[in-house]
Design an enzyme around this catalytic site. Structure first.
Site: not given
Ligand code: ADP
Length: 309
Positions: A228, A259, A294
């Protein structure tokens, strides 16, 4: 120094590609040539990224994929060596295809345009998976994504089911998949967009995350973990739904967060952690990864993840 890793291996089977980024004032129109700057070349491919994440989190990792007989293929082998990942199941294209590449233009507004040629990645075959079976039998689980041939993904999922090896799928980037695939997954890890697309909805559909995750779980996976973004992740399995909150960080670049999440989650499972504990570790590792620019450079090491308590 040789890195010695203990524990049953995590097998990551998937893509390797070289990403080439170039900044430009504006995107070129058809037929236009525009000056670029700040050219950078980096390791990419969701399979390789997830393998690196798993290795940095302390996993004993085996990576399998297909690269070309070219210098980019050599870059993949070098990366695996540097990260202490077993690369002996990486095959080279037998048809002269190049290693996967991604060309990325970034304009002044920070928007990007990306063209990807998966190239050799598409050649990893059922036969290659069969040759790995003795090694797979020693692995604690298999982690895949959708950046290689779909038939190979299905074949591997079925083979894992037959051999009793837990199969984890990150359905990214989203592609139409055969109906039976979710049912072959012990863990299915989509992000919010992939979850909506899997349900045949618009990527920006207003369906709640909870409903999307439940409906994906009804497609047959043992456990669905829907990431999320900053909010963390939702876990849905036969016992119900649990939310693990994200960590609060100053996010500068979220590329590769998914990833890092998948690689870390699998290492935690291989260590014997339960699903919620494994998601908690993955949320921390992925949260740390967004604090740096990156992909490969932003994947944290276990020490850093453990130090945030
Ligand atoms: P993707 O990179 O596949 O789009 P997400 O955006 O859901 O997937 O991010 C994957 C995980 O990375 C999340 O479940 C969270 O743990 C972490 N994450 C992503 N964005 C943030 C953020 N802005 N702050 C803190 N954790 C984050």
């Amino acid at each position: 120094m040789e890195k010695v890793k203990c524990g049953r291996p995590v097998a990551v089977i998937g893509s390797y590609a070289v990403g080439m980024t170039i900044a430009c004032g504006h995107f070129p129109a058809a037929g236009e040539t525009v000056p670029g700057r700040n050219f950078e070349m980096m390791h990419g491919g969701k399979g390789s990224n997830q393998a690196v994440a798993a290795a940095r989190l302390g996993g004993n990792v085996l990576f399998a994929g297909c690269v070309g007989c070219d210098s980019f293929g050599d870059m993949c082998m070098d990366l695996m060596k540097e990260e202490g990942i077993t690369g002996s199941y990486i095959v080279r294209s037998e048809t002269g295809r190049s290693t996967g590449v991604g060309l990325i233009y970034v304009n002044e507004e920070g928007e990007n345009e990306i063209v990807i040629d998966l190239a050799a990645n598409e050649e990893l075959s059922a036969g290659d998976i069969d040759r790995m079976v003795p090694a797979l039998k020693e692995c604690s689980l298999v982690l895949m994504q959708l950046e290689i041939n779909m038939d190979t993904v299905i074949y591997t999922a079925e083979k894992c089911r037959e051999l009793g090896i837990p199969f984890v799928l990150n359905p990214a980037p989203y592609r139409q998949m055969p109906e039976k695939l979710p049912g072959l997954c012990d863990y299915l890890i989509p992000n919010q967009t992939e979850a909506r697309l899997m349900l045949g909805l618009d990527a920006r559909s207003e369906i709640s995350d909870e409903e999307a995750a439940s409906r994906i779980w009804e497609m047959g996976a043992g456990c669905v973990i829907m990431t999320l973004g900053a909010d963390g992740a939702l876990i849905v399995d036969k016992t119900g739904m649990t939310k693990v909150d994200g960590i609060r960080v100053n996010a500068v670049d979220t590329t590769g967060a998914g990833d890092t999440f998948c690689g870390s989650f699998c290492v935690a499972l291989a260590e014997g952690k339960d699903t919620k504990e494994a998601v908690a570790l993955a949320v921390k590792a992925a949260g740390l990864s967004v604090t740096k620019y990156g992909v490969i450079q932003s994947i944290p090491y276990r020490k850093e993840v453990d130090s945030i308590g």
